[in-house]
Enzyme design. Structure first.
Site, PDB file in Angstrom:
ATOM      1  N   GLU A  15       0.803  -1.237   0.000  1.00  0.00           N
ATOM      2  CA  GLU A  15       0.000   0.000   0.000  1.00  0.00           C
ATOM      3  C   GLU A  15       0.829   1.276   0.000  1.00  0.00           C
ATOM      4  OE1 GLU A  15      -2.851  -0.411   3.197  1.00  0.00           O
ATOM      5  OE2 GLU A  15      -3.850  -2.088   2.196  1.00  0.00           O
TER       6      GLU A  15
ATOM      7  N   ASP B 267      -0.947  -3.799  -3.460  1.00  0.00           N
ATOM      8  CA  ASP B 267      -1.742  -2.590  -3.202  1.00  0.00           C
ATOM      9  C   ASP B 267      -3.208  -2.827  -3.515  1.00  0.00           C
ATOM     10  OD1 ASP B 267      -2.311   0.121  -2.508  1.00  0.00           O
ATOM     11  OD2 ASP B 267      -0.374   0.737  -3.348  1.00  0.00           O
TER      12      ASP B 267
ATOM     13  N   GLU C 175      -5.945 -10.590  -1.940  1.00  0.00           N
ATOM     14  CA  GLU C 175      -6.854 -10.418  -0.785  1.00  0.00           C
ATOM     15  C   GLU C 175      -8.310 -10.351  -1.242  1.00  0.00           C
ATOM     16  OE1 GLU C 175      -5.588  -7.184   1.775  1.00  0.00           O
ATOM     17  OE2 GLU C 175      -3.476  -7.650   1.468  1.00  0.00           O
TER      18      GLU C 175
END
Ligand code: XIL
Length: 391
Positions: A169, A220, A289
């Protein structure tokens, strides 16, 4: 005569079993670990690895959770337990109890493991950013801590954790460029080349040194939906690869919402990032994710009734995503798809980002039963039967 009767009896016993095997499962509403339920990792074995985020406290042998994860996944990542805040809470203290349990579990079931995450602005110990003599740490102090952390943690699991989210991120949401973090503020543009990618460059180089064979990922969110963020991410990775920074792949977190982004937009993002193979032939994209929220990110409603229509939309979106992932894997662009959690009962999206809101973003429901979306991921043609089985 006796033999004929016995043969007949055997036939009568086995015939219905054979018939059932051909017809598929007796129901489409079954426990995730039921023998009649196909395994996700087996269904996708020719395309990519399939994984899930877990917490080691969920791993009691013989539990529904345990049976589900060993059946369906061949990749695991810890949802929280390997974040620096927990591993290195204070100077000189390293705590490896949960990570050691995680690695032992992964090895006991022959799975690949992801280490999440080394350099991030969240869930990081604040002492890293404080100077020995008070005030803010210097860039030398912070880099020394980064190096010590990466070499200690990656070194401990060298050859055993296959993939690492080295940087997480780093790209800003609202404005262009990098996120304004302690990493950027303290380390900045050390080499004077006009950008502040330096903290990432150091992180990847330390990581390569700690385990030369590990796959090193930059991870990210919103890359699949926000073209500005994707472009800034792409530029950063491209610039670093051109300088010889050892980055092996891009992780698209993919915390998506039902129907958003479109499959086409998501697919273009994968293609764009996979084109970095031009600079590093082994460069790959991973979905790291995945979950599909029933709500737009900031929708303030607290629940959504799971009507058959909603189940159907949800199943179709999941099925379309996996069909697209398959296509990208066939092109050599994608090697892994990981969901953020296993079943709706333990998703981080319950109560986040809207407090009190209940979500249902995964393939198995709160009682570990298969949702129509699960069957859609196995074979989109099964969705109608799976919806009908709910009524
Ligand atoms: C989340 C966990 O799921 C939560 O339990 C925790 O409270 C906060 O972090 N992006 C990431 C993950 O890279 O580490 C985050 O995990 C979810 C968003």
């Amino acid at each position: 005569m006796r033999i004929t009767v016995m043969l007949l009896a055997m036939l009568l016993f086995f015939l219905p079993l054979c018939a059932r095997a051909e017809e598929g499962p007796s129901s489409y509403h079954l426990p995730a670990y039921d023998d009649q339920v196909p395994s996700l990792r087996e269904a996708y074995a020719d395309f990519f690895k399939v994984g899930a985020a877990i917490n080691t406290f969920q791993l009691q042998e013989g539990s529904d959770f345990y049976k589900t994860v060993i059946k369906h996944y061949n990749v695991f990542v810890t949802e929280n337990e390997m974040k620096p805040q927990y591993i290195n809470p204070s100077k000189g203290t390293f705590s490896f109890d949960a990570p050691d349990r995680f690695v032992a579990f992964g090895e006991s079931v022959g799975a690949s493991l992801r280490g999440h995450t080394l350099v991030w602005h969240n869930q990081v110990p604040q002492w890293w950013f404080k100077g020995e003599n008070g005030g803010t740490a210097t860039s030398e102090e912070l880099l020394a801590r980064m190096e010590e952390y990466i070499s200690t943690v990656m070194g401990r699991y060298k050859g055993r954790i296959h993939t690492w989210d080295v940087v997480n991120e780093a790209i800003s949401d609202g404005s262009s460029g990098l996120r304004d973090s302690d990493w950027v503020r303290i380390i900045g543009d050390l080499d004077g080349d006009g950008n502040a990618y330096d903290f990432m460059e150091y992180a990847f180089r330390y990581a390569r040194e700690a385990d030369p064979d590990a796959q090193l990922i930059i991870n990210d969110y919103s890359l699949e939906s926000d073209s500005r963020k994707l472009n800034d991410f792409y530029t950063a990775v491209r610039t670093m690869l051109e300088k010889g920074v050892p980055i092996d792949g891009a992780g698209i977190q993919a915390h998506v919402s039902l129907g958003y982004p479109s499959i086409a937009t998501f697919e273009q993002a994968i293609e764009k990032l996979a084109s970095l193979k031009e600079l590093n032939p082994s460069f790959t994209v991973q979905i790291t994710e995945l979950d599909v929220s029933l709500f737009a990110w900031n929708d303030q409603s607290k629940t959504k009734e799971m009507t058959p229509e909603l189940q159907q939309k949800f199943a179709e979106y999941y099925a379309d995503l996996f069909t697209m992932f398959k296509r990208q894997a066939e092109k050599g662009n994608l090697d892994m798809v990981v969901t953020w959690g296993v079943f709706d009962g333990s998703s981080w999206l319950d109560g986040f980002p809207v407090s009190g809101r209940t979500n249902a973003p995964l393939l198995f429901d709160r009682s570990f039963m298969t949702k129509p979306a699960f069957w859609g991921v196995i074979d989109p043609a099964l969705i109608p039967e799976a919806i009908a089985a709910l009524e």
